[in-house]
Scaffold this active site. Structure first.
Site, PDB file in Angstrom:
ATOM      1  CB  SER A   1      15.456 -19.645 -25.084  1.00 42.43           C
ATOM      2  OG  SER A   1      14.642 -20.145 -26.147  1.00 42.43           O
TER       3      SER A   1
ATOM      4  CE1 TYR B   1      11.525 -16.067 -25.037  1.00 37.46           C
ATOM      5  CE2 TYR B   1      11.849 -17.455 -26.586  1.00 37.46           C
ATOM      6  CZ  TYR B   1      11.535 -17.310 -25.592  1.00 37.46           C
ATOM      7  OH  TYR B   1      11.891 -18.038 -24.145  1.00 37.46           O
TER       8      TYR B   1
END
Length: 258
Positions: A143, A156
């Site tokens: 990501s 995250y």
């Protein structure tokens, strides 16, 4: 040129795709099946996998990528079926949008377990097979959260930074085995479940993530990039691909209209 690549690379190719019951994983299964690949679709939800298998001809292998016994069973079933040359680690996700000061330990533990240790366990388990084939590929979906931190993304960010680092180390370690290691790092992707799961199942909060964003990425957009990266001739390694919608110039710059 692209058509030539497809026709050349689609012969006798086989892949395991994790996270296959939804979103980018599900779209990747469809994309590779359209190329004629044998695809082993791995995810926890057996009912969704069964429907996907019936639709696409993929092989459904219900499993939890964090469970050692499940992983051993998947490797055994894939081995008995003839093996793979490509492993695509898409299973992952985010939980919570708390700042570090309010972070929930259980959210961070889940994110590390799924994004980092799940990738580690599957990759480690399949490496002997991928090496033995002579032209193996590992593709990890990370990501842009693993490339640049942002407020409320600490857990995250940390998990995806770790997965990004794992991918880089793997590329260095496995080059001598002719193993191709690819990282695809998407930005804002509007999928069925990602924001919903991250924000505790709150549909209103999830909708706000994409509100006013003109043409966020879709699961199909990312799956098409994954497909392209793995069908290229094996000597071509797309080390890292960053993919964002035009409206997202950076993690901290997102154009919203209306």
């Amino acid at each position: 040129m692209t058509e030539g690549i497809r026709n050349t690379a689609a012969v006798a190719k086989a892949a395991v795709v994790t996270g296959a019951s939804t979103g980018i994983g599900e779209a990747t299964v469809r994309a590779l099946r359209s190329e004629g690949w044998t695809v082993y679709a791995v995810a926890r939800r057996a009912d969704r996998l069964a429907a996907l298998a019936a639709e696409t001809g993929a092989v459904a292998l219900p499993a939890d990528v964090t469970d050692d016994a499940d992983i051993a069973r998947v490797v055994d079933e894939v081995t008995r079926a003839g093996g793979i040359d490509t492993l695509i680690n898409i299973a992952g996700g985010a939980r919570g949008a708390d700042k570090v000061a309010e972070a929930k330990t259980e959210d961070w533990e889940w994110m590390f377990e799924v994004n980092v240790l799940g990738t580690l366990k599957l990759t480690r388990a399949f490496l002997p097979m991928l090496r033995a084939g002579g032209e193996g590929t590992v593709l990890n979906l990370t990501s842009t959260a693993g490339l640049s931190a942002y407020e409320g993304g600490g857990g995250y960010n940390a998990a995806k930074f770790a997965q990004h680092a794992l991918t880089g180390a793997l590329r260095l370690e496995e080059a001598e085995h002719n193993l191709r290691v690819i990282e695809v790092a998407p930005g804002l992707v509007q999928t069925e479940e990602f924001a919903l799961n991250r924000l505790g199942g709150n549909p209103e909060a999830a909708a706000k993530v994409y509100a006013g964003v003109e043409k966020p990425l879709t699961a199909d957009d990312v799956a098409d990039v994954v497909r392209y990266a793995v069908i290229l001739p094996h000597h071509v390694n797309l080390d890292q691909i960053v993919i964002r919608p035009v409206a997202q110039a950076a993690n901290h710059k997102l154009i919203r209209k209306g």
